[in-house]
Design a protein around this motif. Sequence first.
Motif, PDB file in Angstrom:
ATOM      1  N   ASP A 114     -19.027 -95.142   2.613  1.00 28.95           N
ATOM      2  CA  ASP A 114     -18.000 -96.175   2.766  1.00 28.95           C
ATOM      3  C   ASP A 114     -18.403 -97.354   1.883  1.00 28.95           C
ATOM      4  OD1 ASP A 114     -16.069 -97.950   3.502  1.00 28.95           O
ATOM      5  OD2 ASP A 114     -16.315 -97.655   5.654  1.00 28.95           O
ATOM      6  N   SER A 115     -17.692 -97.552   0.770  1.00 27.65           N
ATOM      7  CA  SER A 115     -18.119 -98.508  -0.255  1.00 27.65           C
ATOM      8  C   SER A 115     -17.635 -99.922  -0.002  1.00 27.65           C
ATOM      9  CB  SER A 115     -17.638 -98.033  -1.624  1.00 27.65           C
ATOM     10  OG  SER A 115     -16.224 -97.983  -1.627  1.00 27.65           O
ATOM     11  N   ARG A 116     -16.943-100.166   1.106  1.00 30.91           N
ATOM     12  CA  ARG A 116     -16.435-101.520   1.353  1.00 30.91           C
ATOM     13  C   ARG A 116     -17.579-102.471   1.671  1.00 30.91           C
ATOM     14  NH1 ARG A 116     -12.427-100.465   6.114  1.00 30.91           N
ATOM     15  NH2 ARG A 116     -14.150 -99.113   6.672  1.00 30.91           N
ATOM     16  N   VAL A 117     -17.648-103.566   0.909  1.00 33.53           N
ATOM     17  CA  VAL A 117     -18.649-104.597   1.152  1.00 33.53           C
ATOM     18  C   VAL A 117     -17.959-105.950   1.167  1.00 33.53           C
ATOM     19  CG1 VAL A 117     -20.597-103.330   0.137  1.00 33.53           C
ATOM     20  CG2 VAL A 117     -19.190-104.786  -1.296  1.00 33.53           C
ATOM     21  N   LYS A 118     -18.661-106.959   1.659  1.00 33.00           N
ATOM     22  CA  LYS A 118     -18.084-108.287   1.745  1.00 33.00           C
ATOM     23  C   LYS A 118     -17.783-108.825   0.351  1.00 33.00           C
ATOM     24  CE  LYS A 118     -19.015-112.847   3.567  1.00 33.00           C
ATOM     25  NZ  LYS A 118     -18.600-113.338   4.843  1.00 33.00           N
ATOM     26  N   GLU A 119     -16.591-109.395   0.193  1.00 30.22           N
ATOM     27  CA  GLU A 119     -16.173-109.944  -1.093  1.00 30.22           C
ATOM     28  C   GLU A 119     -16.886-111.263  -1.345  1.00 30.22           C
ATOM     29  OE1 GLU A 119     -11.880-111.177  -3.158  1.00 30.22           O
ATOM     30  OE2 GLU A 119     -11.911-109.980  -1.329  1.00 30.22           O
ATOM     31  N   ARG A 120     -17.223-111.531  -2.602  1.00 35.85           N
ATOM     32  CA  ARG A 120     -17.973-112.747  -2.906  1.00 35.85           C
ATOM     33  C   ARG A 120     -17.101-113.984  -2.784  1.00 35.85           C
ATOM     34  NH1 ARG A 120     -18.122-115.830  -7.174  1.00 35.85           N
ATOM     35  NH2 ARG A 120     -16.769-115.492  -8.958  1.00 35.85           N
ATOM     36  N   ARG A 121     -17.737-115.118  -2.522  1.00 32.63           N
ATOM     37  CA  ARG A 121     -17.030-116.379  -2.408  1.00 32.63           C
ATOM     38  C   ARG A 121     -16.691-116.904  -3.801  1.00 32.63           C
ATOM     39  NH1 ARG A 121     -18.309-121.546  -3.027  1.00 32.63           N
ATOM     40  NH2 ARG A 121     -17.065-123.058  -1.869  1.00 32.63           N
ATOM     41  N   LYS A 122     -15.455-117.448  -3.939  1.00 36.36           N
ATOM     42  CA  LYS A 122     -15.040-118.013  -5.218  1.00 36.36           C
ATOM     43  C   LYS A 122     -15.071-119.541  -5.138  1.00 36.36           C
ATOM     44  CE  LYS A 122     -13.184-113.777  -5.542  1.00 36.36           C
ATOM     45  NZ  LYS A 122     -13.057-112.881  -4.424  1.00 36.36           N
ATOM     46  N   TYR A 123     -15.350-120.172  -6.264  1.00 38.03           N
ATOM     47  CA  TYR A 123     -15.393-121.637  -6.278  1.00 38.03           C
ATOM     48  C   TYR A 123     -13.996-122.199  -6.039  1.00 38.03           C
ATOM     49  CZ  TYR A 123     -13.882-120.682 -11.045  1.00 38.03           C
ATOM     50  OH  TYR A 123     -13.216-120.206 -12.141  1.00 38.03           O
ATOM     51  N   GLY A 124     -13.926-123.327  -5.392  1.00 44.56           N
ATOM     52  CA  GLY A 124     -12.654-123.950  -5.068  1.00 44.56           C
ATOM     53  C   GLY A 124     -12.064-123.448  -3.760  1.00 44.56           C
ATOM     54  N   LEU A 125     -12.677-122.414  -3.183  1.00 43.01           N
ATOM     55  CA  LEU A 125     -12.205-121.867  -1.925  1.00 43.01           C
ATOM     56  C   LEU A 125     -13.308-121.982  -0.869  1.00 43.01           C
ATOM     57  CD1 LEU A 125     -10.492-118.581  -3.182  1.00 43.01           C
ATOM     58  CD2 LEU A 125      -9.439-120.804  -2.793  1.00 43.01           C
ATOM     59  N   ARG A 126     -12.901-121.897   0.399  1.00 42.96           N
ATOM     60  CA  ARG A 126     -13.888-121.998   1.478  1.00 42.96           C
ATOM     61  C   ARG A 126     -14.635-120.671   1.685  1.00 42.96           C
ATOM     62  NH1 ARG A 126     -13.267-126.897   3.627  1.00 42.96           N
ATOM     63  NH2 ARG A 126     -11.170-127.778   3.765  1.00 42.96           N
ATOM     64  N   LYS A 127     -13.908-119.565   1.594  1.00 45.43           N
ATOM     65  CA  LYS A 127     -14.512-118.245   1.673  1.00 45.43           C
ATOM     66  C   LYS A 127     -13.987-117.447   0.484  1.00 45.43           C
ATOM     67  CE  LYS A 127     -13.882-116.487   5.747  1.00 45.43           C
ATOM     68  NZ  LYS A 127     -13.589-116.139   7.130  1.00 45.43           N
ATOM     69  N   ALA A 128     -13.968-116.129   0.576  1.00 45.25           N
ATOM     70  CA  ALA A 128     -13.536-115.320  -0.564  1.00 45.25           C
ATOM     71  C   ALA A 128     -12.080-115.611  -0.928  1.00 45.25           C
ATOM     72  CB  ALA A 128     -13.705-113.845  -0.253  1.00 45.25           C
ATOM     73  N   ARG A 129     -11.225-115.792   0.094  1.00 44.01           N
ATOM     74  CA  ARG A 129      -9.796-116.027  -0.171  1.00 44.01           C
ATOM     75  C   ARG A 129      -9.224-117.221   0.567  1.00 44.01           C
ATOM     76  NH1 ARG A 129      -7.034-110.317  -1.397  1.00 44.01           N
ATOM     77  NH2 ARG A 129      -8.848-109.318  -2.289  1.00 44.01           N
ATOM     78  N   LYS A 130      -9.957-117.772   1.528  1.00 48.18           N
ATOM     79  CA  LYS A 130      -9.434-118.874   2.336  1.00 48.18           C
ATOM     80  C   LYS A 130      -9.474-120.164   1.522  1.00 48.18           C
ATOM     81  CE  LYS A 130     -10.032-121.301   6.663  1.00 48.18           C
ATOM     82  NZ  LYS A 130     -10.808-121.412   7.909  1.00 48.18           N
ATOM     83  N   ALA A 131      -8.307-120.761   1.345  1.00 50.04           N
ATOM     84  CA  ALA A 131      -8.205-121.995   0.563  1.00 50.04           C
ATOM     85  C   ALA A 131      -8.235-123.207   1.482  1.00 50.04           C
ATOM     86  CB  ALA A 131      -6.900-121.992  -0.237  1.00 50.04           C
ATOM     87  N   PRO A 132      -8.635-124.377   0.954  1.00 51.56           N
ATOM     88  CA  PRO A 132      -8.567-125.588   1.774  1.00 51.56           C
ATOM     89  C   PRO A 132      -7.116-125.902   2.124  1.00 51.56           C
ATOM     90  CG  PRO A 132      -9.450-126.079  -0.417  1.00 51.56           C
ATOM     91  CD  PRO A 132      -9.230-124.621  -0.357  1.00 51.56           C
ATOM     92  N   GLN A 133      -6.912-126.647   3.207  1.00 52.95           N
ATOM     93  CA  GLN A 133      -5.560-126.961   3.638  1.00 52.95           C
ATOM     94  C   GLN A 133      -4.828-127.762   2.569  1.00 52.95           C
ATOM     95  OE1 GLN A 133      -5.410-129.097   7.319  1.00 52.95           O
ATOM     96  NE2 GLN A 133      -3.260-128.634   7.659  1.00 52.95           N
ATOM     97  N   PHE A 134      -3.587-127.355   2.314  1.00 58.20           N
ATOM     98  CA  PHE A 134      -2.780-128.024   1.286  1.00 58.20           C
ATOM     99  C   PHE A 134      -2.055-129.212   1.912  1.00 58.20           C
ATOM    100  CE2 PHE A 134       1.382-128.502  -0.823  1.00 58.20           C
ATOM    101  CZ  PHE A 134       0.954-128.801  -2.092  1.00 58.20           C
ATOM    102  N   SER A 135      -2.136-130.356   1.228  1.00 58.80           N
ATOM    103  CA  SER A 135      -1.425-131.545   1.696  1.00 58.80           C
ATOM    104  C   SER A 135      -0.479-132.001   0.593  1.00 58.80           C
ATOM    105  CB  SER A 135      -2.426-132.662   2.006  1.00 58.80           C
ATOM    106  OG  SER A 135      -1.739-133.835   2.300  1.00 58.80           O
ATOM    107  N   LYS A 136       0.803-132.084   0.938  1.00 55.05           N
ATOM    108  CA  LYS A 136       1.786-132.456  -0.066  1.00 55.05           C
ATOM    109  C   LYS A 136       1.709-133.950  -0.371  1.00 55.05           C
ATOM    110  CE  LYS A 136       6.410-130.993  -1.228  1.00 55.05           C
ATOM    111  NZ  LYS A 136       7.573-130.266  -0.732  1.00 55.05           N
ATOM    112  N   ARG A 137       1.435-134.772   0.623  1.00 57.30           N
ATOM    113  CA  ARG A 137       1.344-136.238   0.426  1.00 57.30           C
ATOM    114  C   ARG A 137       0.021-136.785   0.901  1.00 57.30           C
ATOM    115  NH1 ARG A 137       6.182-134.950   2.019  1.00 57.30           N
ATOM    116  NH2 ARG A 137       7.842-135.344   0.569  1.00 57.30           N
TER     117      ARG A 137
END
Length: 137
Positions: A114-137
């Motif tokens: 089973d080759s599934r492993v944890k995805e690496r964290r990307k810069y600008g994000l909190r985890k691999a895909r979770k982005a910081p909360q977006f604020s319009k104003r």
Amino acid sequence: MTATTIPTKTIYAGTGRRKASIARVRLIPGSGKLTINGLPGESYLQYSPNYIRITYGPLHTLGLDKEYDILVNAQGGGLTGQADAIRLGVARALCNVNPEHRGALKAEGHLTRDSRVKERRKYGLRKARKAPQFSKR
């Protein structure tokens, strides 16, 4: 074929990996005991029937439940990853015992890594895909 011979005993080895876990498994002809990192297998796996069932899966498939003692050196990851890594290691070791076991083990899916492993964290994000909360104003 990885088989080592000590006086009157043959050791069959196999390595299993899953997520961040690595399990080096040795099968020794015996009574069916499971030892993981020097502890009884049931206690190491916290007496979870699911983990114990997963670990003994390849032996149940071939009907060799009480034929081999299983010695495991497991490291990394958690119990789920280690249980699956042990299952793969046992299946590979059983292929070293008798190459004819391969067909039955493959049909049950015990030889599939089973080759599934944890995805690496990307810069600008909190985890691999979770982005910081977006604020319009």
